[in-house]
Write an enzyme that holds these catalytic residues in place. Structure first.
Site, PDB file in Angstrom:
ATOM      1  N   PHE A 140      43.528 -20.829  54.363  1.00 59.08           N
ATOM      2  CA  PHE A 140      44.464 -21.598  55.089  1.00 59.08           C
ATOM      3  C   PHE A 140      44.395 -21.555  56.741  1.00 59.08           C
ATOM      4  O   PHE A 140      44.733 -20.864  57.280  1.00 59.08           O
ATOM      5  CB  PHE A 140      45.944 -21.288  54.606  1.00 59.08           C
ATOM      6  CG  PHE A 140      46.943 -22.695  55.080  1.00 59.08           C
ATOM      7  CD1 PHE A 140      46.961 -23.890  54.349  1.00 59.08           C
ATOM      8  CD2 PHE A 140      47.716 -22.272  56.383  1.00 59.08           C
ATOM      9  CE1 PHE A 140      47.881 -24.767  54.743  1.00 59.08           C
ATOM     10  CE2 PHE A 140      48.579 -23.401  56.436  1.00 59.08           C
ATOM     11  CZ  PHE A 140      48.577 -24.532  56.001  1.00 59.08           C
ATOM     12  N   ASP A 225      41.359 -15.932  62.267  1.00 56.25           N
ATOM     13  CA  ASP A 225      42.715 -16.520  62.435  1.00 56.25           C
ATOM     14  C   ASP A 225      43.696 -15.346  62.016  1.00 56.25           C
ATOM     15  O   ASP A 225      43.762 -14.966  61.026  1.00 56.25           O
ATOM     16  CB  ASP A 225      42.678 -17.557  61.108  1.00 56.25           C
ATOM     17  CG  ASP A 225      43.928 -18.258  61.170  1.00 56.25           C
ATOM     18  OD1 ASP A 225      45.044 -17.730  61.708  1.00 56.25           O
ATOM     19  OD2 ASP A 225      43.972 -19.164  60.522  1.00 56.25           O
ATOM     20  N   LYS A 254      53.004 -17.874  64.471  1.00 58.15           N
ATOM     21  CA  LYS A 254      53.889 -17.289  63.848  1.00 58.15           C
ATOM     22  C   LYS A 254      54.678 -16.087  64.599  1.00 58.15           C
ATOM     23  O   LYS A 254      55.607 -16.491  65.126  1.00 58.15           O
ATOM     24  CB  LYS A 254      53.277 -16.597  62.495  1.00 58.15           C
ATOM     25  CG  LYS A 254      52.998 -17.770  61.244  1.00 58.15           C
ATOM     26  CD  LYS A 254      52.663 -17.328  60.222  1.00 58.15           C
ATOM     27  CE  LYS A 254      52.299 -18.501  59.171  1.00 58.15           C
ATOM     28  NZ  LYS A 254      53.396 -19.064  58.346  1.00 58.15           N
TER      29      LYS A 254
HETATM   30  C1  LIG Z   1      46.526 -18.030  58.519  1.00 57.38           C
HETATM   31  C2  LIG Z   1      47.075 -19.002  59.086  1.00 57.38           C
HETATM   32  N1  LIG Z   1      46.651 -19.948  59.981  1.00 57.38           N
HETATM   33  C3  LIG Z   1      47.002 -21.098  60.280  1.00 57.38           C
HETATM   34  C4  LIG Z   1      48.203 -21.585  59.988  1.00 57.38           C
HETATM   35  C5  LIG Z   1      49.233 -22.670  60.414  1.00 57.38           C
HETATM   36  O1  LIG Z   1      50.071 -22.481  61.203  1.00 57.38           O
HETATM   37  P1  LIG Z   1      51.137 -23.419  61.656  1.00 57.38           P
HETATM   38  O2  LIG Z   1      52.167 -23.698  60.386  1.00 57.38           O
HETATM   39  O3  LIG Z   1      52.108 -22.883  62.906  1.00 57.38           O
HETATM   40  O4  LIG Z   1      50.425 -24.537  62.152  1.00 57.38           O
HETATM   41  C6  LIG Z   1      49.184 -20.706  59.036  1.00 57.38           C
HETATM   42  C7  LIG Z   1      50.478 -21.152  58.586  1.00 57.38           C
HETATM   43  O5  LIG Z   1      50.776 -20.522  57.406  1.00 57.38           O
HETATM   44  C8  LIG Z   1      48.532 -19.440  58.515  1.00 57.38           C
HETATM   45  O6  LIG Z   1      48.899 -18.776  57.654  1.00 57.38           O
END
Ligand SMILES: Cc1ncc(COP(=O)(O)O)c(C=O)c1O
Length: 400
Positions: A140, A225, A254
């Site tokens: 994700f 990520d 986050k």
């Molecule tokens: C690993 C990862 N990357 C990216 C995102 C996307 O983040 P945002 O919701 O702040 O755009 C998330 C959100 O859950 C995530 O868990």
């Protein structure tokens, strides 16, 4: 009499877009790991705004940092420099593999920036055909067009086609498949060190080191990520620290601002040089308010704090494993620090009915699928709060 929450939730549904499946709770205050709704009912919060509120709610030092900065300067744009942005970048550089930082406002934006940087770098150094990004099934990476394309889960993409060209997907934790997918056109491999939304999937030890080798052999960049795993969530500042390898690019969001929206993309100088004036930008990115909040969070990430996260993570895992033995209703317990999940066995109630029952009993939990519950409490969670959560979860598992 209709409760205040119910009335206002109905009013909200009349004006808000219907893109969320929300719990019918109207939250209006919080302290530590507890939140309170508009009817005065309190809940132990094991969601932390989806792995965001790492210092818990209404942390005194975070509140003061935000209030002080708000009274001084909230926003100026990147037409100018601001001191909190410089200090936060200095801190991130001093505590990671990176030499340069780009600030934005969310995880998706951080990944969007990472994808753009990797493509620009690869085109300039390896040729115009070098633009592919390899990502993993079950990943994700966000909800923008580029990041839903990067996300290796069909359900997030349906209805939004055509997606971006130039993405390939491989099974997570499978280096043979990765080797096959990497070609001379591969600009970067983008992976989570632990798949968070995918259900807290932890690869076998050595996986990321193997990925790093394959990237180095081909010239592809490694983007990690750490939007969910970064800033202490695993009991280490960054999850990559435990793998023995460093990425070329890393994304954060986050927990970085402790609840104030901020994202960051970190890179080595050799890669970052591909971004020149005008290449990429964000009006709000790195504004003084968000950076002051992130500096307050960063200041708390001491060795003692992180070792306490690991200790509480072990207590959480141990408690969940005891529950597994006692009930026989849990197939697997997995986690690192305070990012933990359980897979429910077919005989257990569904994840949705469990989180409904726990909410009634004053505990907020989160599911990543119908059979998987995820535990991402504030990093300041206490042993007593973990025990309370385990007791309520046991009752919810037990009820018919
Ligand atoms: C690993 C990862 N990357 C990216 C995102 C996307 O983040 P945002 O919701 O702040 O755009 C998330 C959100 O859950 C995530 O868990």
């Amino acid at each position: 009499m209709v409760a205040r929450s119910a009335r206002r939730i109905k009013a909200g549904d009349a004006v808000l877009m219907g893109n969320y499946t929300r719990f019918p709770l109207l939250l209006q205050a919080g302290r530590g790991a507890t939140v309170t709704d508009a009817d005065g009912k309190s809940y132990l919060d094991f969601t932390a705004g989806i792995a965001v509120s790492s210092l818990g709610h209404a942390d005194g030092r975070l509140v003061k940092a935000i209030a002080d900065q708000a009274g001084r300067l909230i926003h100026v744009s990147n037409l100018y420099y601001n001191e909190p942005q410089i200090r936060l970048a200095e801190w991130l550089v001093a505590h990671s593999f990176a030499d340069r930082v780009f600030f934005c406002n969310s995880g998706a934006e951080a990944n969007e920036a990472a994808i753009k940087l990797a493509r620009k770098f690869a085109k300039e150094t390896r040729g115009a055909d070098c633009f592919e990004i390899v990502t993993a099934h079950g990943s994700f990476h966000g909800r923008t067009m580029a990041t839903i394309t990067a996300t290796g889960q069909e359900k997030y993409r349906q209805g939004f086609e055509p997606l971006l060209p130039g993405f390939r997907y491989v099974p997570y934790d499978d280096t043979a498949a990765l080797s096959k997918a990497i070609t001379s056109q591969t600009a970067a491999v983008l992976l989570e060190p632990i798949q968070g939304e995918g259900g807290v999937r932890i690869p076998r030890p050595g996986y990321l080191a193997e990925v790093r080798k394959r990237c180095d052999r081909s010239g592809a960049l490694l983007i990690l990520d750490e939007v969910q795993t970064g800033m202490g969530r695993t009991g280490h500042l960054f999850a990559y620290e435990q793998t023995g390898v460093a990425p070329d690019i890393l994304t954060l969001a986050k927990g970085l601002g402790g609840g104030v929206p901020i994202g960051a993309m970190l890179a080595k100088a050799s890669v970052a040089q591909a971004f020149t004036p005008g290449s990429h930008a964000s009006t709000f990115g790195g504004n003084p308010l968000a950076c002051a909040a992130a500096l307050a969070v960063a200041g708390r990430m001491t060795a003692t704090f992180l070792s306490r996260v690991r200790k509480q993570g072990e207590a959480l895992m141990a408690g969940l494993s005891r529950l597994q033995k006692k009930t026989g209703l849990i197939d697997e317990v997995r986690g690192a620090g305070l990012i933990t999940a359980i897979d429910l066995s077919p005989a257990a109630p569904t994840a949705f009915s469990i989180i409904q029952r726990t909410a009634e009993k004053g505990l907020l939990l989160n599911r990543t699928s119908e059979r998987t519950l995820r535990f991402v409490p504030p990093l300041i969670i206490t042993k007593a709060e973990i025990d309370t959560m385990l007791k309520i979860l046991a009752e919810a598992l037990d009820s018919p």
